[in-house]
Design an enzyme around this catalytic site. Structure first.
Site, mmCIF file in Angstrom:
data_model
loop_
_atom_site.group_PDB
_atom_site.id
_atom_site.type_symbol
_atom_site.label_atom_id
_atom_site.label_comp_id
_atom_site.label_asym_id
_atom_site.label_seq_id
_atom_site.Cartn_x
_atom_site.Cartn_y
_atom_site.Cartn_z
ATOM 1 N N HIS A 91 0.829 -1.213 0.000
ATOM 2 C CA HIS A 91 0.000 0.000 0.000
ATOM 3 C C HIS A 91 0.860 1.259 0.000
ATOM 4 C CE1 HIS A 91 -3.958 -1.950 0.806
ATOM 5 N NE2 HIS A 91 -3.213 -2.834 1.412
ATOM 6 N N ASN A 165 -10.386 -2.306 2.571
ATOM 7 C CA ASN A 165 -10.137 -2.332 1.123
ATOM 8 C C ASN A 165 -11.437 -2.071 0.388
ATOM 9 O OD1 ASN A 165 -7.376 -2.922 1.164
ATOM 10 N ND2 ASN A 165 -7.672 -5.143 1.092
HETATM 11 FE FE1 HDD Z 1 -2.765 -4.559 5.565
HETATM 12 C C1 HDD Z 1 -1.104 -1.607 5.271
HETATM 13 C C2 HDD Z 1 -5.602 -3.180 4.309
HETATM 14 C C3 HDD Z 1 -4.215 -7.630 5.512
HETATM 15 C C4 HDD Z 1 -0.180 -5.770 7.323
HETATM 16 N N1 HDD Z 1 -3.245 -2.790 4.890
HETATM 17 C C5 HDD Z 1 -2.448 -1.692 4.825
HETATM 18 C C6 HDD Z 1 -3.169 -0.589 4.291
HETATM 19 C C7 HDD Z 1 -4.428 -1.027 4.026
HETATM 20 C C8 HDD Z 1 -4.473 -2.398 4.420
HETATM 21 C C9 HDD Z 1 -5.583 -0.229 3.446
HETATM 22 C C10 HDD Z 1 -2.629 0.822 4.035
HETATM 23 C C11 HDD Z 1 -2.867 1.674 5.238
HETATM 24 C C12 HDD Z 1 -2.382 3.086 4.939
HETATM 25 O O1 HDD Z 1 -2.979 3.710 4.062
HETATM 26 O O2 HDD Z 1 -1.390 3.507 5.557
HETATM 27 N N2 HDD Z 1 -4.513 -5.277 4.955
HETATM 28 C C13 HDD Z 1 -5.596 -4.548 4.591
HETATM 29 C C14 HDD Z 1 -6.774 -5.390 4.512
HETATM 30 C C15 HDD Z 1 -6.375 -6.626 4.831
HETATM 31 C C16 HDD Z 1 -4.955 -6.557 5.126
HETATM 32 C C17 HDD Z 1 -8.161 -4.909 4.157
HETATM 33 C C18 HDD Z 1 -7.149 -7.895 4.908
HETATM 34 C C19 HDD Z 1 -8.344 -7.953 5.464
HETATM 35 N N3 HDD Z 1 -2.297 -6.360 6.266
HETATM 36 C C20 HDD Z 1 -3.021 -7.515 6.160
HETATM 37 C C21 HDD Z 1 -2.380 -8.584 6.861
HETATM 38 C C22 HDD Z 1 -1.238 -8.055 7.383
HETATM 39 C C23 HDD Z 1 -1.212 -6.673 6.999
HETATM 40 C C24 HDD Z 1 -2.900 -9.994 6.969
HETATM 41 C C25 HDD Z 1 -0.144 -8.672 8.202
HETATM 42 C C26 HDD Z 1 -0.234 -9.823 8.804
HETATM 43 N N4 HDD Z 1 -0.964 -3.866 6.111
HETATM 44 C C27 HDD Z 1 -0.057 -4.545 6.855
HETATM 45 C C28 HDD Z 1 1.180 -3.729 7.153
HETATM 46 C C29 HDD Z 1 0.845 -2.399 6.511
HETATM 47 C C30 HDD Z 1 -0.494 -2.607 5.885
HETATM 48 C C31 HDD Z 1 2.415 -4.405 6.645
HETATM 49 C C32 HDD Z 1 1.904 -1.885 5.571
HETATM 50 C C33 HDD Z 1 1.938 -0.396 5.827
HETATM 51 C C34 HDD Z 1 1.218 -0.224 7.079
HETATM 52 O O3 HDD Z 1 0.746 -1.422 7.508
HETATM 53 O O4 HDD Z 1 1.051 0.808 7.661
HETATM 54 O O5 HDD Z 1 1.305 -3.604 8.529
#
Ligand code: HDD
Length: 715
Positions: A91, A165
């Site tokens: 993202h 999402n």
């Molecule tokens: Fe995630 C970012 C949405 C599964 C770990 N995720 C991130 C962002 C969105 C989502 C919209 C961007 C946030 C922003 O604008 O800063 N992610 C989802 C959705 C998921 C999902 C809807 C499933 C239902 N995510 C998911 C899982 C994991 C993560 C299963 C880890 C086990 N997501 C992250 C992260 C991020 C992230 C690596 C990367 C940047 C951040 O968090 O801030 O922690």
């Protein structure tokens, strides 16, 4: 030791209003326009007299070395050297805006004690960041991808984040698989290819070996994957959370955002081209709409399942690869959000905003959804890499209610906490926990038991019935788009094991889909379905379901295509009419500048100012367009190959096309569009479909404008 929130703190809590957040941000923002000190300073506040020359030693006409002593130059260079922070691991490409959230009434009280969801007197400031998943920070907006829809609520009880999402399910069920999924979809390790695409071996290899992703892959291959605008897509919390009411009863809940403008997509050819013509299309579209006052709005809905009914379904309600069909679990619309302010500066706001699924407020909690459980760890963890341990003190992440605890120090600490104690319990009672009866977070007493082992619940093992439900629910053209998308993607996989595996897997979803894709990409063409399709469908899964009864041209980009010699009265009337509809109108001509109407000599008097020339903004960047009358203008258009292609491309992208008088002749003879019929009565059904060329006979400009409005509104 029980204690109560002091009267002052309570007063502070209730006095927090919707302006608090902006005020909070403004405390940290500098506006050069109204900043008393207009002069340039160093970071440590001294005025700078010369920022164009490094301090040097001059001897006559000979200027010697630049001097290390120059603290002003050194500060400027070292600040520049350290401007970049790690982008988000997924993202990375995003766009943010501020807004507010309101609930309509207190109907959610039966489920939750959360004030943000039950107190209709509140206006809760919000910040939303939309994003793509696969691409880097600088990648294009209109790629095929899932769109992030993360909302931060600055509530009086603390920050609440819904990190969602634009698709209601996810690729995986258990958070432990997320690193594998991301490694598979991101650019490949040996060559860092592709950027902003899932069309490559590793992604399709992974999902071909992970049947649990089948449902989500279909959504990503559907038109949801190429949204026309962030403002025209749904949002979903995806995971199963809980709501807790005053009686400490617990309910399972899913969160939904439904866009006022409906759900609209590009066609694939259009999305591809816009990537190159305007990689920032979605970012500019959001900014343009907010700046024009066409504030995007979403209804907020909840689906609720009482704890006692957890096992009443043929799917596990904690499985993030499953939807809760609305006919089984009704969607209750309880509020709405409006985005009405763009950011003042991208980096401190959009780049530094940090969301956490673990940020919930009293009345909202977590289910045992294994994806959510893992997310709750990851978001906290990942922010430390990007922003450091005190990221929640950054203005964009800061709560608007009082914060007092014994967390201390860490790099970049902003807050100064007075007093001699930084621990609990302590003799002064400072920072005492707040009892749940006084607003402290209530963890619901829940029995947990079982054998410790690596396992998934039995109903998690089924992966195709909802994929079939989704595919069956699509309109014919939506299904065709899925087939085309999957064919595009798998044709970019050059390892046969990849596309053969996937076309075999697709035969579990729909025989026709699998067959078509296999033929297109050289996969294994099935001779019979691997799994019978249950044939069930539900209307709410097709995006057509969300098209408003009365389509609106509000914030739609509508072009008026002209050459010298056009009919000025018609153009003036068109622009007036489109303005009434709050469309964003552009004049496209042979050059940017004055275009002269019929009867005027070039250079004399004024005609209409063209915002762009034909090459500058192509029809891909507009939702509809109109060609006014004027013999000379139509002839000039007909002599211009770029114009002919401009129109043909729009026709191929199914866009409403309006034309008046000689404009019709241009369409029929020069562009040779099929189906061009001289229709004087626009109400006739022959002009309703957006991909019919809408042509009108010669009549006064006012009627033409009003009719164009009807055309563009698809009436
Ligand atoms: Fe995630 C970012 C949405 C599964 C770990 N995720 C991130 C962002 C969105 C989502 C919209 C961007 C946030 C922003 O604008 O800063 N992610 C989802 C959705 C998921 C999902 C809807 C499933 C239902 N995510 C998911 C899982 C994991 C993560 C299963 C880890 C086990 N997501 C992250 C992260 C991020 C992230 C690596 C990367 C940047 C951040 O968090 O801030 O922690």
């Amino acid at each position: 030791m029980a204690t109560t929130i002091s009267g002052a703190a309570k007063q502070m809590l209730t006095s927090v209003t919707d302006t608090a957040k902006v005020a909070d941000l403004q405390k940290d923002s500098i506006d050069p326009n109204d900043n008393l000190n207009k002069g340039l300073t160093t970071d440590y506040g001294i005025y700078v007299s010369d920022t164009d020359n490094w301090l040097k030693a001059q001897d006559g006409s000979r200027v010697g070395p630049s001097l290390l002593e120059d603290q002003i130059a050194r500060e400027k260079i070292h600040r520049f050297d350290h401007e970049r922070i790690p982008e988000r691991v997924v993202h990375a490409r995003g766009t943010g805006a501020h807004g507010y959230f309101k609930v309509f009434d207190d109907r959610a009280k039966k489920y939750t004690s959360a004030g943000v969801l039950t107190d209709s007197s509140r206006t809760t400031p919000t910040f939303v960041r939309f994003s793509t998943v696969q691409g880097s920070r600088g990648s294009a907006d209109t790629v095929r991808d899932v769109r992030g829809f993360a909302t931060k609520f600055y509530t009086q009880e603390g920050v609440w984040d819904i990190v969602g999402n634009n698709i209601p399910v996810f690729f995986i069920q258990d958070a432990i698989k997320f690193p594998d999924f991301v490694h598979a979809v991101k650019p490949e390790p040996h060559n860092e290819v592709p950027q902003g695409q899932s069309a490559h071996n590793n992604f399709w290899d992974f999902v071909g070996l992970q049947p649990e992703s089948a449902h989500m892959v279909l959504w990503a291959m559907s038109d949801r994957g190429i949204p026309r605008s962030f403002r025209m897509m749904q949002g979903f919390g995806v995971n199963t959370y809980t709501l807790i009411n005053e009686k400490h009863e617990q309910f399972f809940v899913k969160f939904h955002w439904i866009p006022e403008l409906g759900v609209h997509s590009f066609v694939w050819d259009e999305a591809l081209k816009v990537c190159g013509q305007d990689p920032d299309f979605h970012r500019k579209d959001l900014e343009e709409a907010i700046h024009s006052g066409a504030y995007p709005k979403w209804k907020f809905g909840i689906q609720v399942i009482p704890e006692a009914n957890e096992h009443d379904f043929d799917f596990d309600i904690l499985d993030a690869t499953k939807v809760w069909p609305e006919e089984l679990v009704p969607l209750e619309i309880i509020g709405e959000m409006v985005l009405n302010k763009t950011v003042d500066e991208f980096f401190p706001e959009t780049e530094q905003v940090a969301f956490c699924t673990a940020h919930v407020v009293p009345g909202i909690g977590f289910s045992d959804d294994p994806l959510l459980q893992g997310r709750n760890f990851s978001y906290f963890d990942t922010q430390i890499t990007r922003l450091g341990v005190n990221w929640q003190e950054l203005p964009i992440n800061r709560p608007v209610c009082p914060v007092l605890n014994h967390n201390r120090d860490g790099a970049m600490r902003h807050k100064i906490t007075k007093g001699q104690v930084n621990y609990w319990p302590n003799r002064l009672g400072v920072g005492a926990p707040v009892p749940t009866s006084q607003g402290g977070y209530a963890d619901i007493a829940t029995k947990v038991q079982g054998i410790k082992q690596r396992v998934r619940a039995p109903k998690f093992q089924e992966h195709f019935s909802q994929a079939q439900l989704f595919y069956n629910s699509l309109a014919p053209h939506e299904k065709q788009h899925v087939i085309s998308a999957m064919s595009f993607e798998l044709s970019h996989c050059d390892d046969p094991i990849v596309f053969e595996t996937y076309t075999k897997l697709a035969a579990n979803i729909d025989f026709e889909l699998a067959k078509q894709v296999a033929i297109n990409v050289g996969g294994i063409v099935p001779d019979k379905p691997t799994r019978a399709n249950h044939g069930k469908a539900t209307p709410t899964l097709s995006q057509l379901y969300y098209n408003p009864e009365k389509p609106t041209i509000k914030s739609r980009r509508i072009a008026i295509l002209v050459a010298d010699g056009f009919n000025l009265a018609e153009v003036e009337a068109l622009r007036a009419a489109l303005k009434v509809g709050m469309a964003t109108t552009f004049v496209i001509g042979p050059r940017r500048g004055w275009i002269y109407p019929a009867g005027q000599v070039a250079g004399k008097g004024t005609g209409v100012w063209a915002d762009h020339h034909y090459e500058g903004q192509r029809s891909t960047l507009f939702d509809a367009f109109v060609i006014p009358s004027g013999a000379e203008h139509a002839q000039k258009l007909a002599q211009n190959g770029r114009c002919i292609h401009w129109v043909r491309e729009a026709f191929g992208h199914l866009k409403p096309i309006g034309a008046i008088g000689e404009g019709v002749v241009f369409l029929r003879e020069a562009v040779q569009l099929p189906g061009v019929s001289l229709t004087s009565d626009l109400s006739s059904d022959s002009v309703v479909n957006s991909y019919d060329v809408v042509t009108v006979g010669k009549y006064d400009a006012g009627t033409a404008a009003a009719d164009t409005l009807k055309i563009a509104q698809g009436e």
